[in-house]
Design an enzyme around this catalytic site. Structure first.
Site: not given
Length: 691
Positions: A315-316, A320, A323, A409
């Site tokens: 992740t960057r 939340h 996630h 995605r």
């Protein structure tokens, strides 16, 4: 069953390898001890030492002291350290081949142990240490002294990220920056010259002048931006790449709207260097040091906890609730432990800074079971290369000991191209990853698009909701989240954790309280400075934030007095203005800039610098060149027409008209107050000022 050829190198190379390893491990040992460790006579050792010194792999110096058996000191050179790494790989390959041959002789079957050249099924070995490029502490101290006489290259932030992962094994099997042959193979078909899968070019890009000062075979010192030496490199390749071809093959299009393509053409050096790297010390990170782990440190952690399966989440962005649910499901599906592995190197311009993101991650880490989840930070410079990036991320996670990897995605997609379309298809990354999964060595877990079902008060995969016509499905996009933060609107608790929202609001207050930059651009005499002055007065009248005017003439006088008007100096002048404006913006002030700024690439670079801290509002003062000449009280246009002023914008030097400025104002037959008012209305519509 035939016995494989296991003689991968000569007896002489074997002896040289053992000598270099012994000198690295025990540099202060006497000749007698060294000869005993190698199992050779003193005469044979002396001959070997002379040959190794003649090859430039070690240096010999006098050693003061009473013991005549220790008259000489032997120090491994930069080239010797590089040779030791090469011979180490050959030694490991030989031992692996010997093991395979013995296994086949005893059982009649192959061992199933993956060869070094190919990475099929390395999941079985995810807990074993992997090779690093660092020399021992003692050798590093000696190399630092030797490197003082080498030509140095000061690394860029991206190059520091790349070098760190080269040295600590994150980019295994790479032993340095790619040679030209490896580069061509990676660009064309994602393969190194020996056929090994690798999807991203990793080269040392340098200036033409620096490259011209080097010879093939020369050693150079690689230093950080403070001048601290991190590594040495033996230059084996020096060439000018076809960057347009690289952009097409690696990023899918030679389109400057792609941040990596823009970097490739407008920031990166024109020449590439390739060659093996010898690691001396890792870059220093003063932030979140306890959260930064090398691949071998993570593998040791997994080994200690007996984590045989580990799924990595890349992740960057802040985490939340969706996630969290996604990662829970991924770990359950893979029956694996979870590694949250966020990028803290270079990401996409405009992303939330990593300091804020890590605070957000730490705020919600206790929402995960401590016994099944851990977090580590990855100092990677992303390229936003979509499908190729996904494969690259998988290879890196395999090196860090992970057995599974969540591929999202439009994974690592940069957004829209110049035509307003997505650079990559939504599932291109998953498709390419799936094709190469066996060689990556890290099994893919599909990213599920999670949405909130209000009636059931829970997150569910969007494509698995059978009764979607009878329930209320809620979701907040990234764009909508940024709008709510900018306008100070409520962010519902079903979407994110209160701790995360609190951290985001600390860093990103409502836009009406943030700093921002208004950047005027246009021909000389177009009215930029006049409008900028009027705008400054109006903003100061409103109050609330300090306002600074960076007028082109004033900056030339006080900040760039030594610069001329060549393209290089003009770019440097604008970058200085951008730097000052970014500092003003970062600290909550308003910067008003009014240079000519004729080049689109430079304006874009300034925009990216400033948008890390606040809004950038480009205002094109669209006065025609003819009108500017009529207004010219200094006679500059007349002198330029006569050739007495060289490189004059609009006459003998080009002006790149802004394609998508936030605002374009006409000044012909329009008074200054009206033009300044148009800018104020634009700022109000963007939420930067309140009515």
């Amino acid at each position: 069953m035939p016995t494989p050829d296991i003689k991968l190198y000569t007896d002489e190379e074997d002896l040289r390898f053992r000598l270099l390893r012994q000198l690295d491990a025990a540099p202060g040992a006497s000749q007698r001890v060294t000869a005993s460790a190698l199992g050779v006579s003193l005469g044979r050792l002396n001959a070997l030492l002379r040959a190794t010194a003649d090859a430039g792999l070690i240096t010999v110096s006098d050693r003061p002291g009473p013991d005549k058996r220790q008259r000489f000191a032997y120090t491994i050179t930069t080239r010797g350290a590089s040779e030791k790494l090469r011979l180490t790989d050959q030694f490991l390959a030989r031992k692996r081949a010997e093991y395979d041959a013995l296994h086949a002789e005893l059982t009649g079957t192959a061992s199933g142990n993956s060869p070094l050249k190919h990475r099929t099924h390395p999941m079985q070995n995810n807990l074993a240490p992997i090779p690093e490029l660092y020399v021992s502490y003692e050798s590093a101290q000696k190399l630092k002294v030797e490197a003082a006489d080498l030509i140095s290259w000061d690394l860029t932030p991206r190059q520091i990220c790349d070098l760190e992962l080269l040295m600590n094994g994150g980019f295994n099997p790479l032993k340095g920056f790619l040679s030209e042959a490896d580069y061509e193979g990676v660009v064309e078909n994602m393969r190194l010259a020996d056929g090994t899968l690798w999807s991203m070019p990793i080269n040392l890009d340098v200036s033409e002048d620096f490259a011209a000062s080097l010879e093939v075979g020369q050693d150079i010192a690689l230093r950080d931006q403070e001048g601290v030496i991190l590594a040495t490199m033996t230059v084996t390749d020096n060439w000018v790449p076809n960057k347009a071809r690289e952009a097409e093959k690696v990023f899918g299009a030679d389109d400057d709207a792609h941040p990596a393509v823009n970097y490739l053409h407008n920031t990166a050096g024109k020449v590439y260097l390739g060659g093996p790297v010898t690691g001396i010390q890792q870059p220093v990170h003063y932030d979140f040091r306890a959260r930064r782990d090398t691949p071998n440190e993570l593998r040791a952690y997994f080994r200690k906890l007996s984590w045989r399966k580990v799924v990595a989440f890349q992740t960057r962005n802040p985490l939340h609730r969706a996630h969290q649910e996604l990662t829970f499901r991924a770990a359950k599906e893979a029956q694996a432990n979870l590694l949250i592995h966020p990028i803290v190197g270079m990401t996409k311009p405009g992303d939330v800074d990593h300091f804020t993101r890590v605070r957000c991650y730490e705020a919600v880490l206790d929402k995960y079971p401590a016994s099944t989840t851990t977090m580590s930070l990855l100092n990677l410079a992303m390229r936003m290369a979509g499908p190729r990036e996904a494969v690259w991320h998988g290879l890196i996670r395999a090196n860090h000991g992970c057995t599974h990897f969540i591929v999202g995605r439009d994974h690592a997609g940069p957004g829209k191209n110049s035509a307003g379309e997505d650079f990559y298809g939504p599932y291109d990354a998953q498709d390419l990853y799936r094709e190469n999964q066996s060689e990556i060595g890290c099994e893919m877990v599909d990213f599920k698009h999670m949405v909130y079902v209000q009636e059931r008060a829970q997150y569910e995969p969007n494509d698995e909701i059978a009764d979607r016509d009878n329930v209320t499905i809620l979701n907040i996009s990234g764009t909508e989240l940024r709008r709510r933060l900018a306008e100070g609107l409520e962010i519902p608790e079903w979407f994110s954790f209160p701790e995360v929202v609190k951290e985001l609001r600390r860093t990103k207050p409502p836009r009406s309280q943030q700093g921002f930059t208004v950047f005027f651009t246009g021909f000389s005499g177009s009215g930029k400075s006049t409008i900028a002055n009027a705008l400054m007065v109006k903003l100061m009248e409103m109050g609330g934030r300090p306002v600074t005017l960076l007028d082109g003439d004033l900056v030339r006088k006080n900040l760039s007095s030594e610069l001329g008007f060549s393209k290089e100096h003009r770019d440097l002048n604008i970058r200085r203005i951008g730097y000052v404006a970014s500092e003003i913006t970062k600290n909550g002030g308003i910067a008003i800039c009014a240079p000519i700024a004729p080049y689109a690439t430079t304006r874009r670079a300034v925009r990216e610098d400033i948008e890390s801290f606040g809004a950038f509002v480009e205002v094109h003062v669209a006065t025609s060149i003819e009108e500017c000449e009529r207004r010219d009280r200094k006679g500059l246009y007349k002198l330029a027409r006569e050739g007495k002023i060289k490189e004059f914008t609009g006459i003998s030097d080009p002006y790149d008209v802004p394609v998508n400025p936030e605002l374009s104002v006409e000044t012909e037959n329009v008074d200054v107050d009206n033009c300044a008012h148009q800018v104020l209305l634009k700022l109000e519509s963007m939420g930067l000022i309140t009515a």
